[in-house]
Design a protein around this motif. Structure first.
Motif, PDB file in Angstrom:
ATOM      1  N   ALA A   1       7.845 -10.839  -5.346  1.00 47.42           N
ATOM      2  CA  ALA A   1       7.312  -9.335  -5.947  1.00 47.42           C
ATOM      3  C   ALA A   1       6.004  -9.097  -5.539  1.00 47.42           C
ATOM      4  CB  ALA A   1       7.327  -9.375  -7.436  1.00 47.42           C
ATOM      5  N   GLY A   2       5.774  -7.756  -5.103  1.00 53.21           N
ATOM      6  CA  GLY A   2       4.283  -7.521  -5.060  1.00 53.21           C
ATOM      7  C   GLY A   2       3.399  -7.302  -6.315  1.00 53.21           C
ATOM      8  N   VAL A   3       2.257  -7.878  -6.250  1.00 57.50           N
ATOM      9  CA  VAL A   3       1.341  -7.736  -7.502  1.00 57.50           C
ATOM     10  C   VAL A   3      -0.059  -7.065  -7.009  1.00 57.50           C
ATOM     11  CG1 VAL A   3       0.201  -9.042  -9.284  1.00 57.50           C
ATOM     12  CG2 VAL A   3       2.339  -9.756  -8.280  1.00 57.50           C
ATOM     13  N   ALA A   4      -0.450  -6.115  -7.879  1.00 54.37           N
ATOM     14  CA  ALA A   4      -1.699  -5.295  -7.416  1.00 54.37           C
ATOM     15  C   ALA A   4      -2.426  -5.317  -8.748  1.00 54.37           C
ATOM     16  CB  ALA A   4      -1.567  -4.102  -6.828  1.00 54.37           C
ATOM     17  N   VAL A   5      -3.790  -5.729  -8.630  1.00 57.24           N
ATOM     18  CA  VAL A   5      -4.805  -5.660  -9.738  1.00 57.24           C
ATOM     19  C   VAL A   5      -5.378  -4.363  -9.500  1.00 57.24           C
ATOM     20  CG1 VAL A   5      -6.306  -6.803 -11.024  1.00 57.24           C
ATOM     21  CG2 VAL A   5      -4.622  -8.066  -9.929  1.00 57.24           C
ATOM     22  N   LEU A   6      -5.458  -3.411 -10.502  1.00 57.86           N
ATOM     23  CA  LEU A   6      -6.219  -2.194 -10.290  1.00 57.86           C
ATOM     24  C   LEU A   6      -7.523  -2.273 -11.159  1.00 57.86           C
ATOM     25  CD1 LEU A   6      -3.578   0.653 -10.546  1.00 57.86           C
ATOM     26  CD2 LEU A   6      -4.234  -0.882  -8.675  1.00 57.86           C
ATOM     27  N   ASP A   7      -8.725  -1.723 -10.850  1.00 55.90           N
ATOM     28  CA  ASP A   7     -10.089  -1.675 -11.635  1.00 55.90           C
ATOM     29  C   ASP A   7      -9.731  -0.517 -12.686  1.00 55.90           C
ATOM     30  OD1 ASP A   7     -10.463   0.570 -10.227  1.00 55.90           O
ATOM     31  OD2 ASP A   7     -12.184  -0.505  -9.269  1.00 55.90           O
ATOM     32  N   ALA A   8     -10.731  -0.103 -13.489  1.00 55.74           N
ATOM     33  CA  ALA A   8     -10.691   0.643 -14.536  1.00 55.74           C
ATOM     34  C   ALA A   8     -10.499   2.235 -13.823  1.00 55.74           C
ATOM     35  CB  ALA A   8     -11.978   0.842 -15.367  1.00 55.74           C
ATOM     36  N   MET A   9     -10.990   2.284 -12.431  1.00 58.31           N
ATOM     37  CA  MET A   9     -10.668   3.573 -11.770  1.00 58.31           C
ATOM     38  C   MET A   9      -9.644   3.674 -11.072  1.00 58.31           C
ATOM     39  SD  MET A   9     -13.446   4.559 -12.897  1.00 58.31           S
ATOM     40  CE  MET A   9     -13.882   6.091 -11.996  1.00 58.31           C
ATOM     41  N   GLY A  10      -8.584   2.830 -11.347  1.00 60.12           N
ATOM     42  CA  GLY A  10      -7.384   2.873 -10.615  1.00 60.12           C
ATOM     43  C   GLY A  10      -7.290   2.450  -9.078  1.00 60.12           C
ATOM     44  N   ARG A  11      -8.438   1.688  -8.639  1.00 64.81           N
ATOM     45  CA  ARG A  11      -8.636   1.344  -7.358  1.00 64.81           C
ATOM     46  C   ARG A  11      -8.024  -0.205  -7.075  1.00 64.81           C
ATOM     47  NH1 ARG A  11     -11.343   3.614  -3.225  1.00 64.81           N
ATOM     48  NH2 ARG A  11     -12.500   4.903  -4.411  1.00 64.81           N
ATOM     49  N   VAL A  12      -7.522  -0.485  -5.866  1.00 65.50           N
ATOM     50  CA  VAL A  12      -6.650  -1.819  -5.871  1.00 65.50           C
ATOM     51  C   VAL A  12      -7.796  -2.717  -5.449  1.00 65.50           C
ATOM     52  CG1 VAL A  12      -5.108  -3.119  -4.631  1.00 65.50           C
ATOM     53  CG2 VAL A  12      -4.578  -0.820  -5.050  1.00 65.50           C
TER      54      VAL A  12
ATOM     55  N   ALA B   1       2.994  -7.363  -1.576  1.00 66.45           N
ATOM     56  CA  ALA B   1       2.761  -6.166  -2.024  1.00 66.45           C
ATOM     57  C   ALA B   1       2.593  -5.375  -0.796  1.00 66.45           C
ATOM     58  CB  ALA B   1       1.613  -6.083  -2.919  1.00 66.45           C
ATOM     59  N   ALA B   2       2.108  -5.679   0.121  1.00 69.24           N
ATOM     60  CA  ALA B   2       1.438  -5.207   1.381  1.00 69.24           C
ATOM     61  C   ALA B   2       2.829  -5.160   2.280  1.00 69.24           C
ATOM     62  CB  ALA B   2       0.522  -5.770   2.136  1.00 69.24           C
ATOM     63  N   CYS B   3       3.643  -6.148   2.354  1.00 65.92           N
ATOM     64  CA  CYS B   3       5.150  -6.372   2.861  1.00 65.92           C
ATOM     65  C   CYS B   3       5.817  -5.381   2.539  1.00 65.92           C
ATOM     66  CB  CYS B   3       5.317  -7.922   2.710  1.00 65.92           C
ATOM     67  SG  CYS B   3       7.017  -8.005   3.679  1.00 65.92           S
ATOM     68  N   ILE B   4       6.021  -5.170   1.159  1.00 69.00           N
ATOM     69  CA  ILE B   4       7.018  -4.218   0.421  1.00 69.00           C
ATOM     70  C   ILE B   4       6.679  -2.878   0.888  1.00 69.00           C
ATOM     71  CG2 ILE B   4       8.333  -3.423  -1.694  1.00 69.00           C
ATOM     72  CD1 ILE B   4       7.675  -6.273  -2.967  1.00 69.00           C
TER      73      ILE B   4
ATOM     74  N   ARG C   1      13.985   1.118  -1.487  1.00 68.89           N
ATOM     75  CA  ARG C   1      13.553   1.722  -3.036  1.00 68.89           C
ATOM     76  C   ARG C   1      12.859   0.479  -3.539  1.00 68.89           C
ATOM     77  NH1 ARG C   1      17.305   5.304  -5.529  1.00 68.89           N
ATOM     78  NH2 ARG C   1      17.420   4.914  -7.878  1.00 68.89           N
ATOM     79  N   VAL C   2      11.860   0.876  -4.399  1.00 72.08           N
ATOM     80  CA  VAL C   2      11.135  -0.201  -5.053  1.00 72.08           C
ATOM     81  C   VAL C   2      10.891   0.461  -6.588  1.00 72.08           C
ATOM     82  CG1 VAL C   2       9.618  -0.617  -3.103  1.00 72.08           C
ATOM     83  CG2 VAL C   2       8.919   1.088  -4.633  1.00 72.08           C
ATOM     84  N   ALA C   3      11.000  -0.650  -7.280  1.00 67.98           N
ATOM     85  CA  ALA C   3      10.549  -0.591  -8.658  1.00 67.98           C
ATOM     86  C   ALA C   3       9.416  -0.816  -9.127  1.00 67.98           C
ATOM     87  CB  ALA C   3      11.658  -1.565  -9.436  1.00 67.98           C
ATOM     88  N   VAL C   4       8.594   0.039  -9.753  1.00 70.51           N
ATOM     89  CA  VAL C   4       7.336  -0.372 -10.182  1.00 70.51           C
ATOM     90  C   VAL C   4       6.811  -0.147 -11.695  1.00 70.51           C
ATOM     91  CG1 VAL C   4       4.832   0.566  -9.914  1.00 70.51           C
ATOM     92  CG2 VAL C   4       6.635   1.079  -7.873  1.00 70.51           C
TER      93      VAL C   4
ATOM     94  N   GLY D   1     -10.143  -3.021 -18.385  1.00 66.62           N
ATOM     95  CA  GLY D   1      -9.630  -1.777 -18.564  1.00 66.62           C
ATOM     96  C   GLY D   1      -8.926  -1.276 -17.357  1.00 66.62           C
ATOM     97  N   GLY D   2      -8.487  -2.255 -16.481  1.00 71.15           N
ATOM     98  CA  GLY D   2      -7.627  -2.167 -15.286  1.00 71.15           C
ATOM     99  C   GLY D   2      -6.155  -2.202 -15.883  1.00 71.15           C
ATOM    100  N   ARG D   3      -5.195  -2.162 -14.507  1.00 66.96           N
ATOM    101  CA  ARG D   3      -3.946  -2.342 -14.621  1.00 66.96           C
ATOM    102  C   ARG D   3      -3.541  -3.370 -13.971  1.00 66.96           C
ATOM    103  NH1 ARG D   3      -2.557   3.566 -13.270  1.00 66.96           N
ATOM    104  NH2 ARG D   3      -4.621   3.471 -12.471  1.00 66.96           N
ATOM    105  N   LEU D   4      -2.280  -3.884 -14.174  1.00 65.05           N
ATOM    106  CA  LEU D   4      -1.526  -4.860 -13.356  1.00 65.05           C
ATOM    107  C   LEU D   4      -0.502  -4.315 -12.908  1.00 65.05           C
ATOM    108  CD1 LEU D   4      -1.804  -8.132 -12.339  1.00 65.05           C
ATOM    109  CD2 LEU D   4       0.011  -8.213 -14.271  1.00 65.05           C
ATOM    110  N   VAL D   5      -0.353  -4.198 -11.668  1.00 63.71           N
ATOM    111  CA  VAL D   5       1.004  -3.296 -11.127  1.00 63.71           C
ATOM    112  C   VAL D   5       2.186  -4.472 -10.399  1.00 63.71           C
ATOM    113  CG1 VAL D   5       1.763  -1.413  -9.594  1.00 63.71           C
ATOM    114  CG2 VAL D   5      -0.479  -1.299 -10.583  1.00 63.71           C
ATOM    115  N   LEU D   6       3.324  -4.184 -10.739  1.00 62.78           N
ATOM    116  CA  LEU D   6       4.511  -5.123 -10.409  1.00 62.78           C
ATOM    117  C   LEU D   6       5.236  -4.240  -9.418  1.00 62.78           C
ATOM    118  CD1 LEU D   6       5.459  -7.352 -13.333  1.00 62.78           C
ATOM    119  CD2 LEU D   6       4.440  -8.149 -10.978  1.00 62.78           C
ATOM    120  N   ILE D   7       5.434  -4.876  -8.316  1.00 61.85           N
ATOM    121  CA  ILE D   7       6.300  -3.902  -7.309  1.00 61.85           C
ATOM    122  C   ILE D   7       7.514  -4.939  -6.838  1.00 61.85           C
ATOM    123  CG2 ILE D   7       6.179  -2.630  -5.181  1.00 61.85           C
ATOM    124  CD1 ILE D   7       2.862  -3.157  -5.793  1.00 61.85           C
TER     125      ILE D   7
END
Ligand code: ADP
Length: 414
Positions: free
Chosen positions: A78-89, A96-99, A135-138, A147-153
């Motif tokens: 699964a793809g994993v991306a960590v975003l900072d508080a401004m929403g930047r990866v 994540a890059a592959c998907i 098709r991806v589920a996010v 204050g950031g976010r963890l995104v699962l793809i």
């Protein structure tokens, strides 16, 4: 004079002795303080060594954990991306890059979504607009500390394809069953129609008999036509169109269609409206037909030799009640009712106890109600009538429920 000098020397010697005594005590105190200081230093040194050891162990553990996490992230499908508080990866794993088919490091996540993904009918699932049709589920989780976010793809292309395929197979299987059922249902009236039509070929058939046979042929053909029309309604399944309509208007429309039928069969019919001005949303014609169908069944249960002994007059009540965001329509009759075995099969396509029934009325009604996000239910006992309840979600907006109950008898037959 000598005596005076001797006295002065004695005083001086006394002072000196006192000074030595004080000096000795001070050096003893100093020696004591030095020893305790040495002990404290030794204690602190031991504590420091302990703390250092602990820190080193923790550092080593953290390094090992980091290493394991990095390996895990790299190996995750699964793809994993960590975003900072401004929403930047800030960080993204290779999956994540592959998907997503792009390097998203340093990019603003929301902007990336807008350019590369488009939403689907399923919440949380997106379609890629570039490259292969994937098709991806996010899903996202807030990271409280940064204050950031963890995104699962997840790549759900294959799962979605299998789901669609399985739904299609289910539909095909249901259609196959229905086709077999329909063939079975059509065979009897068709055989009867052929029999009567064959009789019509006889030139010596008396005129009266000819008319009777002709009427029978038409009757059987009409039954087949009815069967096929109901079958088509059922097969189409989904109910299209959605308008918001006041419950009282729907009740009035259904009552207007049914009232002449009840009057003709001399059955009492009453409508009561406790909808408090609520509205429902959906296909007006389909909902009205579902209510009329329930009332026609009730009419059949009250007449057609259906009314239980000791209850000569049939009565049917159509009502609507608005309760906690839902509207419950009820069709109540005092007809023959039904046993548990009949109730268990009521909604099965082609289940009927009537000679001229298609057994599709309740299956269609249930399909319509489900398509509107509602449910249909029955309460009945043999010889004790039946109550069919049709519950729909009330729609918010145009028609706000009134505070005071507005109970009205819209129409009364007999
Ligand atoms: P059909 O009316 O063509 O028979 P339905 O699906 O509408 O098909 O009804 C299926 C069966 O359910 C009916 O044949 C009847 O046996 C039973 N039924 C439906 N409504 C009632 C009712 N109000 N009272 C007693 N039996 C009922």
């Amino acid at each position: 004079m000598d005596k005076k000098m001797e006295q002065a020397q004695q005083i001086e010697a006394g002072r000196l002795a006192e000074a030595f005594r004080l000096f000795n005590r001070a050096s003893e105190d100093l020696a004591g303080a030095y020893t305790s200081l040495q002990e404290q230093v030794a204690g602190l040194t031991a504590e420091l060594a302990l703390a250092n050891g602990r820190l080193k162990r923790e550092y080593e553990e953290k390094t090992a954990l980091n290493e394991r996490l990095a390996l895990l992230l790299d190996a995750l499908p699964a793809g994993v991306a960590v975003l900072d508080a401004m929403g930047r990866v800030e960080q993204a794993n290779p999956a994540a890059a592959c998907i997503l088919g792009a390097d998203i490091d340093g990019r603003v996540w929301e902007e990336f979504i807008l350019t590369c993904l488009k939403p689907t009918a399923t919440p949380g699932e997106w379609e890629m607009t570039h490259g292969q049709c994937r098709r991806v589920a996010v899903s996202e989780t807030r990271l409280a500390s940064s204050g950031g976010r963890l995104v699962l793809i997840h790549d759900v292309t294959e799962t979605h394809r299998m789901k669609t395929q399985s739904a299609r197979n289910e539909r095909l299987a249901a259609m196959g069953e229905m086709a077999a059922g329909l063939a079975h249902q059509v065979r009897t009236p068709l055989a009867a129609a052929l029999l009567y039509a064959g009789a019509l070929e006889n030139p010596r058939l008396p005129e009266k008999e000819r008319t009777r046979c002709g009427a029978r042929v038409v009757e059987r053909l009409q039954h087949m036509e009815h069967l096929i029309r109901d079958m088509l309604t059922f097969a189409r399944g989904e109910v299209t169109g959605g308008e918001s309509m006041p419950v009282s208007a729907l009740l009035a429309e259904a009552a207007q269609v049914f009232e002449p039928l009840a009057r003709r069969r001399e059955v009492g019919f009453v409508v009561s409206d406790d909808s408090l001005g609520a509205a429902v949303s959906g296909n007006r014609k389909a909902l009205c037909s579902a209510l009329v169908n329930l009332m026609e069944n009730a009419l059949d249960a009250c007449t057609a030799g259906g009314c239980p002994p000791g209850k000569p007059s049939g009565r049917i009540q159509l009502s609507a009640q608005s309760v906690r965001g839902e509207v419950c329509f009820r069709v109540r009759d005092n007809g023959r009712g039904m046993d548990a075995a009949t109730q268990a099969r009521l909604f099965e396509p082609f289940f009927t106890t009537r000679a001229d029934g298609t057994g599709l009325g309740l299956a269609i009604a249930r399909g319509v109600v489900r398509a509107h996000g509602g449910a249909i239910d029955v309460e009945s006992e043999p010889d004790a009538g039946a109550v069919f309840s049709l519950t729909l979600p009330a729609c918010a907006g145009l028609h706000e429920p009134k505070q005071e109950p507005e109970r009205r008898a819209l129409c009364l037959s007999r």
